[in-house]
Design an enzyme around this catalytic site. Structure first.
Site, short mmCIF file in Angstrom:
data_model
loop_
_atom_site.label_atom_id
_atom_site.label_comp_id
_atom_site.label_asym_id
_atom_site.label_seq_id
_atom_site.Cartn_x
_atom_site.Cartn_y
_atom_site.Cartn_z
N LYS A 265 -35.74 75.41 49.38
CA LYS A 265 -36.24 76.40 48.42
C LYS A 265 -35.44 76.32 47.12
O LYS A 265 -34.57 77.12 46.84
CB LYS A 265 -36.16 77.80 49.02
CG LYS A 265 -37.27 78.06 50.04
CD LYS A 265 -37.42 79.52 50.35
CE LYS A 265 -36.34 79.99 51.29
NZ LYS A 265 -36.27 81.42 51.49
N GLY B 126 -31.22 86.43 50.95
CA GLY B 126 -31.53 86.67 49.53
C GLY B 126 -30.38 87.36 48.81
O GLY B 126 -30.09 87.04 47.65
N GLY C 272 -29.89 81.49 55.66
CA GLY C 272 -30.33 81.65 57.04
C GLY C 272 -30.37 80.33 57.79
O GLY C 272 -29.87 80.23 58.91
N ARG D 268 -27.44 91.62 64.69
CA ARG D 268 -27.24 92.53 63.56
C ARG D 268 -26.70 93.89 64.01
O ARG D 268 -25.92 94.51 63.29
CB ARG D 268 -28.55 92.72 62.79
CG ARG D 268 -28.91 91.46 62.02
CD ARG D 268 -29.97 91.75 60.99
NE ARG D 268 -30.07 90.64 60.06
CZ ARG D 268 -31.22 90.14 59.62
NH1 ARG D 268 -32.37 90.65 60.03
NH2 ARG D 268 -31.22 89.14 58.77
P1 ADP Z 1 -31.16 78.29 53.62
O1 ADP Z 1 -32.07 79.14 54.50
O2 ADP Z 1 -29.91 77.90 54.33
O3 ADP Z 1 -30.92 78.92 52.28
P2 ADP Z 1 -33.41 76.67 52.76
O4 ADP Z 1 -34.32 77.71 53.31
O5 ADP Z 1 -33.38 76.49 51.29
O6 ADP Z 1 -31.92 76.91 53.32
O7 ADP Z 1 -33.76 75.24 53.35
C1 ADP Z 1 -33.71 74.97 54.74
C2 ADP Z 1 -34.75 73.97 55.12
O8 ADP Z 1 -34.66 72.84 54.29
C3 ADP Z 1 -34.59 73.47 56.53
O9 ADP Z 1 -35.65 73.95 57.33
C4 ADP Z 1 -34.63 71.95 56.38
O10 ADP Z 1 -35.44 71.31 57.35
C5 ADP Z 1 -35.21 71.77 55.01
N1 ADP Z 1 -34.84 70.48 54.43
C6 ADP Z 1 -33.62 70.04 54.11
N2 ADP Z 1 -33.67 68.76 53.66
C7 ADP Z 1 -34.97 68.40 53.70
C8 ADP Z 1 -35.67 67.22 53.37
N3 ADP Z 1 -35.02 66.13 52.94
N4 ADP Z 1 -37.02 67.23 53.52
C9 ADP Z 1 -37.66 68.31 53.97
N5 ADP Z 1 -37.06 69.45 54.30
C10 ADP Z 1 -35.73 69.50 54.17
MG MG Z 2 -34.16 79.40 54.52
#
Ligand code: ADP
Ligand code: MG
Length: 408
Positions: free
Chosen positions: A201, A388, A365, A37
């Protein structure tokens, strides 16, 4: 409307307050363990110093909640910046008040000072006018280069620029890049415009899906997000991870399945082509050595969905291949475990390939971490640093912290 860029400000000899994101991870001895960063802020910092600014850098670090916490001091970040710049960087042990004012007075053109953690004061997050005024007093010009906090109306992101006159407020290079790729790409994309959404999420991303539905030509859904929609449709998902409710800040609970049902209605009437997985990689447990199977479109009792299946991966890659603009947020599976990373890696490769002729934008992230892991970060047009903030931007929300800055 494009925003004024810092190099258009008359910075020579002036006190320039730059809001940066130095929210870096520290180990227990207070060492910066990842200075990405700080390095990313260097173009704006160097630009200001080269222009002869007396540069005041302000940031938050962690969540001290309005109280001094030496473990969350920005001093290590200031030291790391000095090392990266190969010149001295001053440090003020408070971000406002006599100490900060005296240190800023001593700054010569082309010199920089880092202020102590803004969030050691309650006034920062609450945007208390007295605190904002105390910060504002330090500076003649203002630059926002902290996209990660641009969705928050805090004193340093909103209070200060709102107290400053027109002609003194600009964005830095990082914020400009985010606005260009997240903003302009979503508002005015080259088509076909494809969004790939996944991750875990879901509740945080409902509004993103809703907004993108009105903008994209295709929407491809994977990850644990897909299971929420399957449940909403009455399909079986076995023991898969499903976010059924979201705990709100006030303690109330939101029914995520009901939100997904509502969205399914919108998907029905939307002009966009929306695809869900036609098959899934499933395992007995979410463990790297577990027995696996491919099932679809439903997941049988006792099994856990861990990735999109091979047919889905191929389908999604085909639907990405001719895209001119693509946005990807959310991994397709538990990519952290090698046997469950194939779907995410396939999408990542397809994004990289379309990035050769189009605009490939990555947000989130964990998604960014996946891209790094597969060694394809350099192939993407843009990887958003926002977390976010990038999600709120993709929701189509205007950022008042950016709007208040001067237009180009
Ligand atoms: P980002 O940070 O890119 O916005 P999220 O925080 O929403 O993404 O989701 C990331 C997490 O989702 C990862 O740690 C991944 O392991 C989990 N994930 C993705 N697919 C599955 C699944 N089928 N079952 C459980 N966890 C999952
Ligand atoms: Mg995430």
């Amino acid at each position: 409307m494009a925003k004024k860029l810092l190099d258009a400000l008359p910075m020579k000899g002036k006190r320039v307050l730059m809001r940066v994101d130095f929210n870096v991870p520290l180990d227990e001895n207070g060492n910066v363990t990842d200075d990405r960063r700080i390095r990313m802020a260097l173009p704006s910092i160097v630009c200001a110093l080269d222009a002869g600014a007396r540069l005041i850098l302000a940031s938050h670090l962690g969540r001290p909640k309005g109280a001094r916490d030496e473990k969350l001091s920005l001093r290590p970040a200031a030291e790391r910046l000095a090392r990266l710049l190969e010149r001295p960087v001053a440090f003020a042990t408070d971000c406002i008040g006599p100490e900060a004012e005296k240190s800023v007075e001593r700054l010569k053109p082309g010199e920089a000072i880092v202020l102590e953690n803004l969030r050691f004061h309650k006034g920062e997050e609450k945007n208390v006018p007295l605190f904002a005024e105390a910060l504002r007093k330090l500076a003649d010009l203002y630059v926002n280069d902290a996209f990660g906090t641009a969705h928050r109306k805090h004193a340093s992101t909103y209070g200060v620029p709102s107290l400053m006159p027109k002609g003194t407020r600009a964005v830095g290079f990082l914020v400009r890049k985010e606005l260009k790729f997240l903003g302009e790409a979503v508002q005015n994309p080259d088509r076909p415009f494809v969004a790939v959404l996944g991750g875990a999420k879901v509740s945080d991303k409902i509004a993103v899906i809703e907004n993108l539905l009105t903008k994209v030509d295709r929407l491809l859904i994977g990850g644990a997000m897909a299971y929420v929609f399957m449940v909403a449709r009455g399909q079986t998902v076995g023991k898969s991870r499903v976010e059924r409710e979201k705990e709100e800040k006030d303690g109330s609970k939101t029914d995520v399945i009901a939100l997904a049902k509502h969205l399914l209605g919108k998907i029905e009437t939307s002009k966009a082509e929306v695809l869900f997985p036609v098959d899934h990689l499933v395992a007995q447990q979410p463990a790297a050595d577990a027995d696996t199977d491919v099932q679809g479109p439903e997941i049988q009792d006792g099994w856990v969905g861990v990735d999109i299946g091979p047919e889905t991966a191929q389908l999604y890659c085909e639907r990405l291949a001719d895209a001119k603009t693509a946005i990807w947020n959310g991994p397709m599976g538990i990519f952290e475990m090698a046997p469950f990373a194939e779907g995410t890696e396939a999408v990542c490769k397809a994004m990289a390939k379309m990035g050769e002729h189009g605009t490939a934008v990555v947000g989130g992230g964990d998604t960014a971490a996946a891209v790094e892991k597969f060694g394809l970060a350099d192939e993407m047009t843009h990887i958003s640093t926002g977390g976010g903030a990038s999600l709120e931007f993709l929701e189509g929300k205007p950022f008042e912290t950016i709007e208040i800055l001067d237009d180009a």
